[in-house]
Design an enzyme around this catalytic site. Structure first.
Site, PDB file in Angstrom:
ATOM      1  N   LYS A 220       0.834  -1.202   0.000  1.00  0.00           N
ATOM      2  CA  LYS A 220       0.000   0.000   0.000  1.00  0.00           C
ATOM      3  C   LYS A 220       0.879   1.266   0.000  1.00  0.00           C
ATOM      4  O   LYS A 220       2.096   1.178   0.062  1.00  0.00           O
ATOM      5  CB  LYS A 220      -0.951  -0.036   1.201  1.00  0.00           C
ATOM      6  CG  LYS A 220      -1.965  -1.194   1.145  1.00  0.00           C
ATOM      7  CD  LYS A 220      -2.826  -1.147  -0.095  1.00  0.00           C
ATOM      8  CE  LYS A 220      -4.116  -1.943  -0.034  1.00  0.00           C
ATOM      9  NZ  LYS A 220      -4.051  -3.387   0.112  1.00  0.00           N
TER      10      LYS A 220
HETATM   11  C1  LIG Z   1      -5.345  -4.202   0.643  1.00  0.00           C
HETATM   12  C2  LIG Z   1      -6.800  -4.200   0.622  1.00  0.00           C
HETATM   13  C3  LIG Z   1      -7.572  -4.670   1.697  1.00  0.00           C
HETATM   14  C4  LIG Z   1      -7.047  -5.466   2.843  1.00  0.00           C
HETATM   15  O1  LIG Z   1      -5.983  -5.024   3.518  1.00  0.00           O
HETATM   16  P1  LIG Z   1      -4.975  -6.043   4.244  1.00  0.00           P
HETATM   17  O2  LIG Z   1      -4.191  -5.084   5.079  1.00  0.00           O
HETATM   18  O3  LIG Z   1      -4.177  -6.703   3.188  1.00  0.00           O
HETATM   19  O4  LIG Z   1      -5.777  -6.969   5.075  1.00  0.00           O
HETATM   20  C5  LIG Z   1      -8.949  -4.520   1.657  1.00  0.00           C
HETATM   21  N1  LIG Z   1      -9.552  -3.976   0.606  1.00  0.00           N
HETATM   22  C6  LIG Z   1      -8.866  -3.529  -0.463  1.00  0.00           C
HETATM   23  C7  LIG Z   1      -9.605  -2.936  -1.595  1.00  0.00           C
HETATM   24  C8  LIG Z   1      -7.471  -3.645  -0.501  1.00  0.00           C
HETATM   25  O5  LIG Z   1      -6.811  -3.221  -1.574  1.00  0.00           O
END
Ligand SMILES: *Cc1c(COP(=O)(O)O)cnc(C)c1O
Length: 388
Positions: A220
């Site tokens: 992210k």
């Molecule tokens: C990354 C992501 C998540 C989940 O996050 P994690 O930290 O990997 O559990 C949820 N929704 C979307 C759209 C994402 O891109």
């Protein structure tokens, strides 16, 4: 090789001419250029590495301040943040929760954890997120509000919430969406996992509904290793969320007293230390992401085979992942193969939730836009340090 693949690779090679021939440019790589090591070292030296510690409190404060929100509750990942939102909203067995079919699987999984039912809606081709117009027409057709509850006439179940997701950082048309949700008495929980720092009409993604989930996974825009947060302006709700995330323990002297089924979802101090350091230069990361997007946009402007995905009007996007849409979806697989084979990581968008085995029988509207995007969209290398 098709002409389209050749042209895309030429553009990428010109943009990233420093890349050595055997380098592979990933889609999104973390990089630690600030106080990360210093803060993590302090955790280790002081022994405060786990779910209590000053960095957790500071991370929650700094994040809320950055977003202009009242409260942030740090969690172990974005999925647990989404799950907490659903628990706190009272989403339970057999409730339906609307969400875009085009999302990462976590959005649907969090709903399934509550034994609730994902209900898939289509996206808008400009924002890549839930299309409020199509949603409104659909709900007018299939739903009624009875005793303050939105009832799906076709299934007889309550539609309790909607989770708009800001795809690749591009904000959904939230004013229109909130208006539809209000009319049908549906709670709005933003999946802002990808959109930290994006603005919609000057307000941060993650502050546009009742509550929001953010992710700090390694891919992210900023990362805590693994991590997430729930954001809300509602102080009562914030208390409840924190309580649920900390095993629902109530203070009772030396005794271990818990009043509801709680979760161990607190972010460890070690991870929060990384987050504090990353937040310090998030504005610089966003500026560089936007510069990279601008560069891509200019380069692809002359290429009639593809369309570069731009931020929606009234929005300032963090451009978490850059994307192009191929005019001829027939060459998608070939473009993916050739770009990856030449050291540029590209990816198609997620398989639609409605086509995954565990969700294929869930209710769904017509998904024509999402289907067309699945067969024509690809993401491009988007790490912030690809531009100076
Ligand atoms: C990354 C992501 C998540 C989940 O996050 P994690 O930290 O990997 O559990 C949820 N929704 C979307 C759209 C994402 O891109």
């Amino acid at each position: 090789m098709t002409q389209t693949a050749k042209k895309i690779i030429t553009i990428l090679e010109n943009l990233f001419e420093d890349k050595k021939s055997n380098d592979f440019l990933p889609l999104h790589e973390p990089r630690f250029g600030g106080n990360e090591l210093k803060y993590v070292e302090e955790c280790i030296k002081t022994g405060w590495v786990s779910s209590v510690g000053s960095y957790v409190d500071r991370f929650e404060r700094d994040l809320a301040e950055f977003l202009g929100a009242k409260h942030a509750i740090a969690t172990v990942n974005g999925t647990s943040a989404l799950h907490l939102c659903l628990v706190a909203s009272g989403v339970g067995i057999d409730d339906e929760v609307l969400m875009p079919a085009m999302t990462f699987v976590a959005t649907a999984n969090a709903v399934a954890y509550q034994k609730a039912i994902p209900h898939f809606v289509d996206v808008n081709k400009d924002t890549l997120g839930v299309c409020p117009q199509k949603l409104s027409e659909y709900l007018e057709k299939i739903a009624d509000v009875e005793d303050g509850k939105c009832i799906n006439r076709e299934t007889g179940r309550v539609i309790k919430a909607i989770i708009p997701m800001h795809t690749f950082g591009h904000p959904v048309q939230m004013d229109e969406l909130n208006a539809v949700a209000e009319k049908f008495n549906i709670e709005v929980i933003e999946d802002a996992a990808e959109s930290l720092g994006s603005l919609y009409k000057g307000e941060h993604a993650g502050t546009l509904g009742k509550m929001a989930a953010i992710s700090f996974n390694g891919n992210k825009i900023i990362t805590t290793g693994g991590g997430g947060a729930v954001v809300t302006n509602d102080s009562e709700l914030a208390k409840k969320l924190k309580h649920l995330s900390t095993t629902a323990r109530v203070s009772s002297g030396y005794k271990f007293m818990h009043d509801v089924v709680g979760y161990n979802y607190r972010l460890p101090n070690l991870n929060a230390a990384l987050g504090c350091a990353q937040l310090e230069y998030l504005p610089d990361i966003i500026a560089r992401k936007r510069k990279l997007a601008q560069t891509y946009r200019d380069e692809f402007a002359n290429l009639s085979d593809v369309e570069f995905v731009q931020e929606p009007s009234d929005c300032v996007s963090n451009y978490w992942l850059n994307a192009i849409i191929l005019r001829d979806g027939g060459v998608l697989d070939e473009v993916l193969e050739q770009t990856n084979g030449n050291g540029f990581m590209t990816r198609p968008v997620w398989e639609l939730m409605s086509s995954l085995p565990m969700y294929k029988d869930c209710p769904s509207m017509n998904l024509s836009n999402a289907k067309s995007l699945v067969s024509s969209l690809i993401n491009l290398p988007s790490s912030y340090f690809l531009v100076k």
